[in-house]
Write a protein that holds these residues in place. Structure first.
Motif, PDB file in Angstrom:
ATOM      1  N   HIS A 146      16.307  -4.317  -6.345  1.00 23.58           N
ATOM      2  CA  HIS A 146      15.670  -2.871  -5.861  1.00 23.58           C
ATOM      3  C   HIS A 146      14.345  -2.992  -5.630  1.00 23.58           C
ATOM      4  CE1 HIS A 146      19.799  -1.086  -5.715  1.00 23.58           C
ATOM      5  NE2 HIS A 146      19.983  -1.850  -6.863  1.00 23.58           N
ATOM      6  N   THR A 147      13.642  -3.965  -6.230  1.00 21.24           N
ATOM      7  CA  THR A 147      12.190  -3.939  -5.926  1.00 21.24           C
ATOM      8  C   THR A 147      11.514  -5.207  -5.651  1.00 21.24           C
ATOM      9  OG1 THR A 147      12.441  -2.620  -8.081  1.00 21.24           O
ATOM     10  CG2 THR A 147      10.096  -3.264  -7.899  1.00 21.24           C
ATOM     11  N   MET A 148      10.467  -5.182  -4.645  1.00 21.39           N
ATOM     12  CA  MET A 148       9.940  -6.373  -4.367  1.00 21.39           C
ATOM     13  C   MET A 148       8.374  -6.323  -4.663  1.00 21.39           C
ATOM     14  SD  MET A 148       9.783  -7.790  -0.307  1.00 21.39           S
ATOM     15  CE  MET A 148      11.285  -8.746  -0.280  1.00 21.39           C
ATOM     16  N   TRP A 149       7.887  -7.391  -4.630  1.00 24.10           N
ATOM     17  CA  TRP A 149       6.546  -7.436  -4.693  1.00 24.10           C
ATOM     18  C   TRP A 149       5.864  -8.499  -3.850  1.00 24.10           C
ATOM     19  CZ3 TRP A 149       9.499  -7.505  -9.163  1.00 24.10           C
ATOM     20  CH2 TRP A 149       9.299  -6.386 -10.041  1.00 24.10           C
ATOM     21  N   ALA A 150       4.799  -7.901  -3.120  1.00 22.61           N
ATOM     22  CA  ALA A 150       4.360  -9.055  -1.883  1.00 22.61           C
ATOM     23  C   ALA A 150       2.875  -9.180  -1.850  1.00 22.61           C
ATOM     24  CB  ALA A 150       4.655  -8.423  -0.768  1.00 22.61           C
ATOM     25  N   ASN A 151       2.571 -10.321  -1.487  1.00 26.32           N
ATOM     26  CA  ASN A 151       0.975 -10.595  -1.594  1.00 26.32           C
ATOM     27  C   ASN A 151       0.384  -9.801  -0.106  1.00 26.32           C
ATOM     28  OD1 ASN A 151       1.346 -12.348   0.570  1.00 26.32           O
ATOM     29  ND2 ASN A 151       0.441 -13.942  -0.284  1.00 26.32           N
ATOM     30  N   THR A 152      -1.017  -9.777  -0.222  1.00 29.83           N
ATOM     31  CA  THR A 152      -1.562  -9.301   0.911  1.00 29.83           C
ATOM     32  C   THR A 152      -0.975  -9.598   2.443  1.00 29.83           C
ATOM     33  OG1 THR A 152      -3.497  -8.655  -0.458  1.00 29.83           O
ATOM     34  CG2 THR A 152      -3.905  -8.259   1.901  1.00 29.83           C
ATOM     35  N   ARG A 153      -0.991 -11.095   2.561  1.00 21.10           N
ATOM     36  CA  ARG A 153      -0.619 -11.763   3.650  1.00 21.10           C
ATOM     37  C   ARG A 153       0.879 -11.178   4.073  1.00 21.10           C
ATOM     38  NH1 ARG A 153      -3.947 -15.895   5.604  1.00 21.10           N
ATOM     39  NH2 ARG A 153      -2.533 -16.143   7.281  1.00 21.10           N
ATOM     40  N   ALA A 154       1.769 -10.973   3.062  1.00 23.88           N
ATOM     41  CA  ALA A 154       2.904 -10.640   3.369  1.00 23.88           C
ATOM     42  C   ALA A 154       3.182  -9.063   3.957  1.00 23.88           C
ATOM     43  CB  ALA A 154       3.997 -10.762   2.354  1.00 23.88           C
ATOM     44  N   LEU A 155       2.230  -8.314   3.027  1.00 21.76           N
ATOM     45  CA  LEU A 155       2.208  -6.797   3.654  1.00 21.76           C
ATOM     46  C   LEU A 155       1.754  -6.774   5.082  1.00 21.76           C
ATOM     47  CD1 LEU A 155       0.985  -5.638   0.054  1.00 21.76           C
ATOM     48  CD2 LEU A 155       3.280  -5.141   1.108  1.00 21.76           C
ATOM     49  N   GLU A 156       0.625  -7.408   5.340  1.00 18.49           N
ATOM     50  CA  GLU A 156      -0.094  -7.493   6.513  1.00 18.49           C
ATOM     51  C   GLU A 156       0.745  -7.749   7.654  1.00 18.49           C
ATOM     52  OE1 GLU A 156      -3.415  -9.844   6.261  1.00 18.49           O
ATOM     53  OE2 GLU A 156      -4.830  -8.408   6.829  1.00 18.49           O
ATOM     54  N   ALA A 157       1.402  -8.916   7.450  1.00 20.61           N
ATOM     55  CA  ALA A 157       2.323  -9.360   8.487  1.00 20.61           C
ATOM     56  C   ALA A 157       3.432  -8.611   8.819  1.00 20.61           C
ATOM     57  CB  ALA A 157       2.813 -10.911   8.182  1.00 20.61           C
ATOM     58  N   ALA A 158       4.077  -7.825   7.675  1.00 20.72           N
ATOM     59  CA  ALA A 158       5.317  -6.942   7.800  1.00 20.72           C
ATOM     60  C   ALA A 158       4.928  -5.763   8.344  1.00 20.72           C
ATOM     61  CB  ALA A 158       5.807  -7.078   6.595  1.00 20.72           C
ATOM     62  N   GLY A 159       3.627  -5.555   8.464  1.00 19.40           N
ATOM     63  CA  GLY A 159       3.106  -4.260   8.798  1.00 19.40           C
ATOM     64  C   GLY A 159       3.191  -2.934   7.872  1.00 19.40           C
ATOM     65  N   LEU A 160       3.008  -3.544   6.689  1.00 24.08           N
ATOM     66  CA  LEU A 160       3.332  -2.443   5.659  1.00 24.08           C
ATOM     67  C   LEU A 160       1.707  -2.055   4.875  1.00 24.08           C
ATOM     68  CD1 LEU A 160       6.387  -3.653   3.918  1.00 24.08           C
ATOM     69  CD2 LEU A 160       6.177  -1.905   5.279  1.00 24.08           C
ATOM     70  N   LEU A 161       0.800  -2.848   4.939  1.00 26.52           N
ATOM     71  CA  LEU A 161      -0.524  -2.824   4.369  1.00 26.52           C
ATOM     72  C   LEU A 161      -0.932  -1.332   4.372  1.00 26.52           C
ATOM     73  CD1 LEU A 161      -2.392  -4.383   2.452  1.00 26.52           C
ATOM     74  CD2 LEU A 161      -3.621  -5.105   4.555  1.00 26.52           C
ATOM     75  N   HIS A 162      -0.930  -0.747   5.413  1.00 25.67           N
ATOM     76  CA  HIS A 162      -1.563   0.635   5.357  1.00 25.67           C
ATOM     77  C   HIS A 162      -0.272   1.638   5.232  1.00 25.67           C
ATOM     78  CE1 HIS A 162      -5.302  -1.057   6.981  1.00 25.67           C
ATOM     79  NE2 HIS A 162      -4.647  -1.934   7.494  1.00 25.67           N
ATOM     80  N   GLY A 163       0.823   1.460   4.717  1.00 28.33           N
ATOM     81  CA  GLY A 163       1.769   2.326   4.386  1.00 28.33           C
ATOM     82  C   GLY A 163       2.576   2.409   5.722  1.00 28.33           C
ATOM     83  N   ARG A 164       3.949   3.180   5.502  1.00 28.13           N
ATOM     84  CA  ARG A 164       4.616   3.300   6.902  1.00 28.13           C
ATOM     85  C   ARG A 164       5.459   4.333   6.284  1.00 28.13           C
ATOM     86  NH1 ARG A 164       8.699  -1.047   9.364  1.00 28.13           N
ATOM     87  NH2 ARG A 164       6.912  -2.114   9.987  1.00 28.13           N
ATOM     88  N   ASP A 165       5.930   5.267   7.398  1.00 28.77           N
ATOM     89  CA  ASP A 165       7.137   6.295   7.130  1.00 28.77           C
ATOM     90  C   ASP A 165       8.455   5.429   6.754  1.00 28.77           C
ATOM     91  OD1 ASP A 165       5.511   8.273   7.303  1.00 28.77           O
ATOM     92  OD2 ASP A 165       6.131   8.850   9.590  1.00 28.77           O
ATOM     93  N   LEU A 166       9.008   6.155   5.816  1.00 27.65           N
ATOM     94  CA  LEU A 166      10.370   5.380   5.370  1.00 27.65           C
ATOM     95  C   LEU A 166      11.323   6.232   5.077  1.00 27.65           C
ATOM     96  CD1 LEU A 166       8.901   2.977   2.449  1.00 27.65           C
ATOM     97  CD2 LEU A 166       9.822   2.307   4.868  1.00 27.65           C
ATOM     98  N   PRO A 167      12.651   5.837   5.458  1.00 22.82           N
ATOM     99  CA  PRO A 167      13.731   6.770   5.074  1.00 22.82           C
ATOM    100  C   PRO A 167      13.899   7.274   3.411  1.00 22.82           C
ATOM    101  CG  PRO A 167      14.720   4.730   5.873  1.00 22.82           C
ATOM    102  CD  PRO A 167      13.211   4.676   5.593  1.00 22.82           C
ATOM    103  N   PRO A 168      14.352   8.434   3.025  1.00 23.45           N
ATOM    104  CA  PRO A 168      14.143   8.985   1.879  1.00 23.45           C
ATOM    105  C   PRO A 168      14.845   7.936   0.770  1.00 23.45           C
ATOM    106  CG  PRO A 168      15.426  10.446   2.983  1.00 23.45           C
ATOM    107  CD  PRO A 168      15.101   9.449   4.104  1.00 23.45           C
ATOM    108  N   GLY A 169      14.241   7.779  -0.555  1.00 23.90           N
ATOM    109  CA  GLY A 169      14.709   6.936  -1.511  1.00 23.90           C
ATOM    110  C   GLY A 169      14.078   5.585  -1.505  1.00 23.90           C
TER     111      GLY A 169
END
Ligand SMILES: [Zn+2]
Length: 555
Positions: A146-169
């Motif tokens: 249920h948990t993942m840890w990603a490096n900066t390149r992965a967060l950047e490439a996935a579009g998550l580095l600046h956060g993102r709206d997510l479904p609850p939970g």
């Protein structure tokens, strides 16, 4: 009439009360032609019969793994498993070596990471991971999934580095610098990373229960088929001949059907439709379509899986009373009672089997209320609805579960103290008053509940023999608390007969008997002659599914 194959010199545990033991088995056309004394069975031999010498070892019905996640497990196979890795240096070494030997791939991946991988108690961030791999995306998932840890390149490439709206939970943990810190909580948060790594298509059955957004290309389908085959081959190597998957969608069934058409389906599989709390009961027509289309002895559906809660370790299990270590909190159910009742009644009306994840006793109560509601709406039938895990149950619900004919699908690898798992913090969380009703498999069995065992792979190792060992060696939580262990024969039954019952297939499998499916596991040892602490060393030497060899090691 002559046999295709004869297994002799075997200590056969048939699991059939009318003939519990045998010396030899003859197989023909995928079924058991004869079983019994050697001399009688050998009469069915001709020149073309394949002879298997079991060398005095145990021969059993093929194991039925009643709760697992095929695609999720297969994705971790052959990759980097960080189980047991402690400390930054060890982590850096492991990942660094893996990166060198895997120069390709959009995302470098690892699984099995421990939350306390840094002994300082510090949580892993993208900065730790950047010090190990900076020039390409890297992501590692926790063993609990249920948990993942990603490096900066992965967060950047996935579009998550600046956060993102997510479904609850779901949550992206943000750092003090206003950017994602690296820890992603729940599948909805790390879905974009899986999309990038090509793992999303096979994960959808677990994450959303939905289908791929666009039809996968031929190359993608072929890659997913290969991944699925890898998972099946691993199951066969563990003596497993049937599996009940606990996530699913139509895409997974289609891939398995394509594998079957190639003649390469090595394990019988049941794939459910995954019903989520954001759906409405009318979508169950999709489950009915799956049930109608797939109903062979090799590939079937006919089941709906849902989650009522999370897990005790993160206080997400829904308890009937507050947690013993958190007086103001008892978790929250994932379904309102009204929604669950409507869902259960509609699935039941369609003749579907329902299987719902419940770790807390509040969830178990609520699910039983829903099954009871369905029965009152539709009338009583042999529905064999299931509750998965049943980690804690209220005393008042034990007899109710039995009376409703509900199956308690349990995992002997999961109780605190089993398989070297720590007792704490779980036992303090459950609280002494609930200990007698926690992972209470013997109490439930003695009350009359049907209990298939399973691993929940990849949450726990899939080996049925390891599960059997854990079940037999289960110790009371403390002096004076109930013994929830079981005997060798009870544990074997939970991995054979009970799994067949859970699938309405007790007339075809789970036992070695004339006319039953030739689903057979030949082990390396006589397990009745072994000490219980080394049972897991008895490995399958041969697995036969439907009369065909699905795994062979030195025979
Ligand atoms: Zn599961």
């Amino acid at each position: 009439m002559s046999a295709d194959m004869i297994i002799e010199n075997a200590r056969v545990l048939t699991m059939d009360p009318s003939l519990p033991r045998a010396e030899a088995i003859a197989v023909k056309d995928g079924e058991i032609l004869a079983i019994g004394e050697r001399a009688a069975v050998l009469g069915l031999r001709n020149g073309a019969t394949e002879m298997i010498d079991a060398r005095g070892a145990t021969v059993l019905p093929g194991f039925i793994e009643s709760h697992m996640h095929l695609a999720w497990g297969a994705m971790g196979l052959g990759g980097l498993d960080l189980g047991g890795v402690r400390g930054f240096d060890a982590l850096a070494q492991k990942i660094g070596d893996h990166a060198k030997s895997n120069p390709q791939g959009a995302v470098l991946r690892a699984t099995g990471a421990d939350h306390e991988i840094l002994p300082s108690g510090e949580r892993i961030t993208r900065h730790h991971l950047d010090r190990i791999v900076a020039d390409r995306p890297f992501a590692m998932t926790a063993a609990e999934g249920h948990t993942m840890w990603a490096n900066t390149r992965a967060l950047e490439a996935a579009g998550l580095l600046h956060g993102r709206d997510l479904p609850p939970g779901n949550e992206i943990l943000m750092g003090a610098d206003g950017l994602a810190g690296g820890e992603l909580r729940e599948w909805g948060a790390f879905e974009p990373v899986l999309e990038l790594s090509g793992e999303l298509r096979l994960s959808l059955g677990l994450i959303t229960g939905g289908e791929p957004a666009r039809p996968p290309t031929d190359a993608e389908r072929a890659a997913d088929r290969e991944m699925t085959k890898r998972g099946l081959a691993y199951c066969a190597s563990q003596g497993i001949t049937s599996l009940h998957n606990m996530d699913g969608n139509l895409y997974q069934l289609e891939l398995l059907a394509e594998i079957e058409a190639e003649g390469a389906l090595s394990v019988r599989a049941q794939i459910p439709f995954h019903y989520k709390n954001f759906m409405t009961p009318d979508v169950l027509e999709r489950a009915s379509v799956m049930a109608r289309r797939y109903r062979s002895e090799w590939l079937s559906s006919g089941m709906v899986k849902a989650f009522m809660d999370g897990v005790l370790d993160s206080w997400t299990a829904y308890m009937d009373e507050p947690y013993a270590d958190r007086a103001d909190w008892r978790g929250e159910p994932l379904f309102t009672q009204k929604h669950f009742n409507a869902f259960a009644a509609e699935a039941d009306r369609r003749g579907l089997q329902i299987a719902v994840h419940a770790c807390g006793d509040g969830s178990v109560r609520s699910i039983l209320d829903g099954y009871d509601h369905a029965r009152r709406m539709n009338g009583a039938r042999d529905s064999r609805h299931r509750i998965e895990h049943v980690e804690v149950i209220r005393p008042a619900d034990i007899q109710r579960l039995v009376d409703l004919g509900v199956i308690a699908a349990m995992q002997p690898q999961h109780p605190p103290g089993a398989m070297n798992l720590p007792l704490e913090p779980t036992l303090s969380r459950v609280g002494k008053a609930r200990w007698p009703y926690a992972w209470a498999s013997r109490t439930l069995r003695e009350a009359g509940a049907r209990i298939p065992f399973a691993s929940d792979w990849p949450v726990s190792p899939i080996s049925p023999l390891l599960g059997i060992q854990a079940a037999i060696r289960r110790k009371p939580f403390a002096a004076g608390y109930p013994d929830q262990s079981c005997t060798l024969m009870e544990a074997l039954a939970a991995y054979t007969v009970e799994g067949a019952y859970a699938q309405f297939m007790e007339h075809r499998k789970g036992r070695l008997k004339c006319g039953y499916l030739a689903d057979i596991a030949v082990l390396s040892h006589d397990i009745e002659g072994m000490q219980t602490d080394v049972l897991h060393k008895a490995m399958p030497t041969l697995t036969i599914c439907g009369g065909r060899v699905s795994y062979r090691n030195n025979v």
